[in-house]
Design an enzyme around this catalytic site. Structure first.
Site, PDB file in Angstrom:
ATOM      1  N   LEU B 208       0.883  -1.165   0.000  1.00 10.64           N
ATOM      2  CA  LEU B 208       0.000   0.000   0.000  1.00 10.64           C
ATOM      3  C   LEU B 208       0.919   1.213   0.000  1.00 10.64           C
ATOM      4  O   LEU B 208       1.908   1.220   0.727  1.00 10.64           O
ATOM      5  CB  LEU B 208      -0.761   0.003   1.320  1.00 10.64           C
ATOM      6  CG  LEU B 208      -2.218  -0.376   1.313  1.00 10.64           C
ATOM      7  CD1 LEU B 208      -2.634  -0.817   2.691  1.00 10.64           C
ATOM      8  CD2 LEU B 208      -3.047   0.808   0.892  1.00 10.64           C
ATOM      9  N   MET B 371       9.524  -0.563  -4.782  1.00 12.53           N
ATOM     10  CA  MET B 371       9.476   0.197  -3.536  1.00 12.53           C
ATOM     11  C   MET B 371      10.403   1.419  -3.584  1.00 12.53           C
ATOM     12  O   MET B 371      11.580   1.294  -3.925  1.00 12.53           O
ATOM     13  CB  MET B 371       9.909  -0.728  -2.400  1.00 12.53           C
ATOM     14  CG  MET B 371       9.741  -0.151  -1.045  1.00 12.53           C
ATOM     15  SD  MET B 371      10.160  -1.385   0.172  1.00 12.53           S
ATOM     16  CE  MET B 371      11.813  -1.786  -0.323  1.00 12.53           C
ATOM     17  N   HIS B 393       2.979  -4.093 -16.518  1.00 14.56           N
ATOM     18  CA  HIS B 393       2.296  -4.124 -15.220  1.00 14.56           C
ATOM     19  C   HIS B 393       3.143  -3.581 -14.078  1.00 14.56           C
ATOM     20  O   HIS B 393       2.668  -3.461 -12.956  1.00 14.56           O
ATOM     21  CB  HIS B 393       1.833  -5.535 -14.894  1.00 14.56           C
ATOM     22  CG  HIS B 393       2.833  -6.368 -14.161  1.00 14.56           C
ATOM     23  ND1 HIS B 393       4.116  -6.585 -14.625  1.00 14.56           N
ATOM     24  CD2 HIS B 393       2.744  -7.048 -12.989  1.00 14.56           C
ATOM     25  CE1 HIS B 393       4.747  -7.356 -13.766  1.00 14.56           C
ATOM     26  NE2 HIS B 393       3.960  -7.655 -12.772  1.00 14.56           N
TER      27      HIS B 393
END
Lengths: 73, 471
Positions: B208, B371, B393
């Protein structure tokens, strides 16, 4: 993950512990031992290893268990 | 390493492995990549896997790899192909173990600078409210009947139960539900694994992020998507968890068993498949739809938890759903069965499956970076027809998880991210090392290739402000 063993048994054992290491590093010992008999059939050893790992993964996830050398095999 | 001399250059962003490369190929294999990124694509087994896809019965045109391609199970991740129906095959391994792994983007009405003072608290609250660990359950444990409703009703079912609003459904691929799902084709084992996993983030590359839009490339499309420069947005990346994994496991096993019956011989058993119109092909198609519905419900429940956290810290629930799109799926499109594994559907403007409000600009395409690096919003384009309207993607790995853990330190990476002003919330340093930016290709290069190749067009770029990761 790369697993090795000097026998088929040793290879399966290494693979399971490797998978456990990925799932939950630093698992602490001391939990009560669990026992499960797994019977599988596959057309070759690669398929058998995959099926075996999937079997252990299912138990680990469904029962929230982790297995280490003290309580597995 | 794949021999570069066996590739034929079609243009600056498209290369081909001709059908003559291997006698079992039914069609050529093509890869969208720049000269700069080519070596990364040739370094692992992904080209061999792309060639293997080109041997599948019923495949049409060519097998395709996106610029973020890397080695996967059977099919490369970043692999796309279509089979002719009804006799062409369906392959669980070419969908992937994480069925409908995908991305959802929530937009806020705030400039990031307005929420910056509460960023740490917000990240902590989101981490507390959204369970993350592999196999770790949370607040909701569904009964068998309740789970069946989710498997057949997807995100739509949860919205009906009050865990979201109508716009969440309208702005979701397939409106959050594949209507051919049949929960009776999903094993009890899969259901046991999924019973307490709705609303859980999972591990690996799932995350998230609270992000800030730092660049708008296409102002008209950005406006249609409700995006503006400096805006705070939230990206959710997760999939179908243990339930999807078990469905894939069960059906790969079944396909291996029935392939001889259909006379299917493959170069790699990991691509085990059956004809789409066979009983086994149909059973998998219905079960996979359940996995996809479960994943949309999972992202919907996480959205609910994130809104709760947002309200607690900022006093409102003003997070709107921009879009939600699958990365791992097989769907019937234009009379073909399109498999996408680590690839995003990118429908062009005026396509009837795009929400009406986006129809004039094209489908939103959500591309998470690795990240600590940027992520992108793109839009579908007409030129994407040649890739069955598919695009990349993500960044795509260049280093295995094992290699990353061996060579990189989670503590040092966290320190570096925090020095750059990025808040990190992750229970496991190992998880940080596995997903370190060094383990991935450069997302800017990947986005540039699909933009210039015309598969999808850049709309906006986001940079991370807070990263919340699974274990």
């Amino acid at each position: 993950m790369r697993a090795q063993g000097d026998s088929l048994w040793g290879l399966f054992e290494s693979a399971v512990f490797g998978m456990m290491e990925i799932l939950k590093p630093n698992v602490s010992a001391g939990a009560p031992a669990v026992e499960e008999i797994v019977a599988l059939e596959a057309e070759d050893t690669t398929a058998l290893l995959i099926d075996f790992l999937n079997e252990v993964l299912f138990f680990a996830q469904a029962r929230k268990e982790m297995y280490n050398k003290n309580d597995c095999f | 390493m794949f021999d570069k001399s066996r590739l034929k250059k079609i243009n600056d962003f498209l290369w081909e492995i001709p059908k003559t490369f291997r006698s079992d190929m039914r069609v050529p294999a093509r890869i969208y990549v720049s000269e700069k990124m080519l070596n990364d694509a040739l370094n692992d087994r992904s080209m061999e896997q792309l060639v293997n896809l080109a041997t599948l019965p019923g495949i049409v045109n060519c097998s395709l790899a996106m610029p973020d391609v890397h080695e996967g199970y059977g099919s490369p991740i970043g692999g796309v192909f279509a089979t002719r129906i009804p006799e062409g095959v369906i392959s669980p391994g070419a969908v992937g173990y994480d069925e409908n792994c995908g991305v959802r983007l929530l937009t806020s009405p705030y400039f990031f600078d307005e929420i910056r003072p509460r960023l740490e608290n917000l990240a902590t609250e989101i981490q507390r409210n959204v369970p993350s660990g592999l196999g770790k359950g949370h607040k909701v444990k569904l009964s068998s009947k309740e789970l069946d409703k989710i498997l057949e009703g997807g995100a739509r079912e949860l919205v009906h139960q009050g865990y979201g609003d109508q716009e969440d459904i309208e702005n979701c691929e397939a409106n959050g539900r594949l209507d051919w799902a049949d929960s009776s084709e999903v094993s009890e084992r899969a259901k046991i694994r999924g019973a307490d996993q709705v609303g859980t983030l999972g591990s690996g590359n799932h995350f998230l992020e609270i992000q800030k839009i730092d660049k708008i490339f296409d102002p008209a499309a950005a406006k249609a998507f409700g995006l503006f420069n400096g805006q705070a947005v939230i990206m959710i990346h997760t999939g179908s968890r243990g339930l999807g994994h078990q469905i894939a496991t069960d059906y790969i096993k079944l396909m291996l068993k029935v392939m001889p019956k259909y006379g299917i011989v493959l170069p790699d058993r990991e691509l085990a498949c059956a004809p789409f119109n066979s009983p086994e092909g149909q059973k998998f198609f219905k079960a996979m739809a359940c996995g996809a519905n479960f994943a949309w419900a999972n992202r919907q429940m996480i959205t609910y938890y994130v809104r709760e956290a947002w309200q607690k810290i900022l006093g409102n629930k003003d997070l709107k759903m921009l879009y939600d799109v699958a990365h791992n799926i097989a769907k019937l499109e234009d009379n073909l069965l399109v498999h996408r594994k680590g690839a995003t559907r990118a429908f062009p403007p005026n396509h009837p499956e795009i929400p009406e409000k986006y129809r004039s600009v094209g489908q939103p395409v959500l591309i998470p970076g690795s990240m600590g690096t940027a992520s992108y919003v793109l839009r579908g384009a007409e030129e994407g027809k040649e890739s069955f309207y598919s695009t990349c993607h993500g960044a795509g790995r260049i280093m295995s998880r094992h290699q990353a853990v061996k060579t990189l330190s989670g503590e040092k990476i966290t320190e570096h991210l925090e020095k750059s002003g990025i808040v990190v919330r992750c229970y496991s340093m190992r998880g940080i090392a596995e997903e370190a930016p060094q383990a991935y290709k450069n997302i800017d290069d990947v986005a540039e290739v699909v933009h210039r190749a015309g598969l999808s067009k850049k709309v906006a770029r986001m940079v991370p402000a807070a990263v919340i990761k699974g274990e």
